[in-house]
Enzyme design. Structure first.
Site, PDB file in Angstrom:
ATOM      1  CG  PHE A  10      45.372  25.099  31.868  1.00 52.23           C
ATOM      2  CD1 PHE A  10      45.675  25.485  33.162  1.00 52.23           C
ATOM      3  CD2 PHE A  10      46.329  24.398  31.157  1.00 52.23           C
ATOM      4  CE1 PHE A  10      46.897  25.183  33.741  1.00 52.23           C
ATOM      5  CE2 PHE A  10      47.572  24.081  31.714  1.00 52.23           C
ATOM      6  CZ  PHE A  10      47.851  24.482  33.016  1.00 52.23           C
ATOM      7  CE  LYS A 127      39.069  43.387  30.646  1.00 47.92           C
ATOM      8  NZ  LYS A 127      40.098  42.385  30.325  1.00 47.92           N
ATOM      9  CD  GLU A 151      46.420  43.985  42.269  1.00 48.18           C
ATOM     10  OE1 GLU A 151      46.173  44.983  41.560  1.00 48.18           O
ATOM     11  OE2 GLU A 151      46.461  44.013  43.516  1.00 48.18           O
ATOM     12  CD  GLU A 211      42.443  38.901  20.861  1.00 47.03           C
ATOM     13  OE1 GLU A 211      42.407  38.093  19.908  1.00 47.03           O
ATOM     14  OE2 GLU A 211      43.094  38.711  21.903  1.00 47.03           O
ATOM     15  CE  LYS A 226      41.929  46.339  31.412  1.00 43.80           C
ATOM     16  NZ  LYS A 226      43.087  46.528  30.495  1.00 43.80           N
ATOM     17  N   GLY A 323      49.790  40.501  29.276  1.00 39.80           N
ATOM     18  CA  GLY A 323      50.853  39.501  29.110  1.00 39.80           C
ATOM     19  C   GLY A 323      50.656  38.331  30.048  1.00 39.80           C
TER      20      GLY A 323
END
Length: 344
Positions: A10, A127, A151, A211, A226, A323
């Site tokens: 969360f 991912k 997605e 990061e 990806k 984002g």
């Protein structure tokens, strides 16, 4: 179908979805007949709460954003682990947004497997499990007759997975090329402006684009994961992450960038997959691109993908690749896709 959502993780992405569910509640109900209820949340930092009658999403957001434990929620079962949450919440959809682990996919991989075995549909932005175990998870979802949607694992809320797997149905994907990592694209753009690699990386970290440990971005791991997902989902590839030839941008110098500019070129980190003779191969490499290449003109932290098919060449998708709002929307679009599938 009335969706009963169990969140595992969360953080900002899950909160982004929750905020959209609150803000767009009336629109979703009116336009799509979409109805959902959050029945459980489990987070390793924020704690866990389960109430089969439903949880107030605005109260959950308040607790999460004021650094209060979810255990401060007034009513419900507390202290459950993520696996207990999945098994006991009587949810029918798991929203999995835990951290990405490209070594073994955990804990997300076990979360997703458990949910599918228990009969839940799954939407995720993680991912790791999709890059490392795509075919295993898809086969499990098919056996359990459940939907697995992801997605947000590639271009966040910018749709590319659904484009490849649904909109372009009936075509053969010959190649996929793209800028799939906004952090490295930002760093290279800053270097074009005269900064050294170290200065550009520091600027990316200060802006929150990178990061403190930026190795996943600058060494090409994120882009490799990806392109593995795009290859397997969109091109029927059988790739493992280790199969992807990978280069990052760590060794690129300010002089390299200046020399490319002098030749009318730009250095970009490009992820690409190609299908030839029934085999799919993929790579992540830094390339000197001419200004005529659409990827050379992608600025800042934006992402882009160029898809070539046997019936239509150079379909170009450009948009944000990260984002909380964007990733939250990716989850919402996946929920709506499941709703359409179940009600058709």
């Amino acid at each position: 179908m009335k969706f009963r959502l169990a969140f595992v993780g969360f953080g900002k992405v899950a909160q982004g979805l929750t905020e959209l569910l609150v803000r767009k509640h009336d629109q979703l109900k009116h336009d799509y007949g979409f109805d959902c209820r959050i029945v459980a949340v489990a987070d390793t930092v924020k704690g866990s709460i389960m109430n089969k009658r439903g949880l107030d999403p605005e109260r959950l957001l308040h607790l999460a954003r004021t650094d209060e434990s979810l255990r401060a929620y007034p009513k419900g079962s507390k202290g459950l682990s993520s696996i207990e949450t999945i098994k006991k919440a009587e949810a029918n959809v798991l929203v999995e947004t835990t951290w990405t682990n490209l070594t073994d996919g955990e804990p997300g991989l076990t979360h997703i497997k458990t949910a599918l075995i228990e009969g839940l549909h799954v939407v995720t932005t993680n991912k790791g499990p999709i890059a490392l175990a795509y075919h295993e998870l898809v086969a499990l979802a098919e056996r359990r007759q459940r939907q697995l949607r992801f997605e947000g694992t590639v271009l966040s809320g910018t749709p590319v997975i659904s484009l490849l797997t649904e909109t372009l149905a009936g075509s053969t994907i010959n190649s996929i090329r793209g800028i799939l990592n906004g952090t490295t694209n930002y760093i290279l753009g800053e270097m074009e402006g005269g900064r050294t690699y170290e200065e550009a990386l520091r600027a990316a970290q200060e802006r929150g684009y990178a990061e403190a440990d930026s190795s996943g971005d600058v060494e090409g791991w994120d882009a490799a994961a990806k392109i593995t997902i795009l290859s397997n989902a969109g091109m029927d590839g059988r790739l493992k992450l280790a199969d992807v030839h990978r280069e990052g941008i760590v060794g690129i110098t300010a002089r390299d960038v200046r020399d490319a500019a002098s030749a009318g070129m730009r250095i970009k980190l490009v992820a690409a997959a190609y299908a030839e003779n029934g085999k799919v191969t993929a790579q992540v490499t830094h390339e000197r691109l001419p200004e005529t290449d659409p990827l050379s003109r992608i600025p800042g932290v934006m992402n882009a993908v160029i898809i070539s098919t046997d019936v239509q060449a150079d379909i170009i998708v450009v948009g944000p690749g990260a984002g909380a709002d964007s990733a939250g929307y990716a989850l919402l679009s996946d929920l709506l896709a499941i709703d359409r599938f179940l009600t058709k």
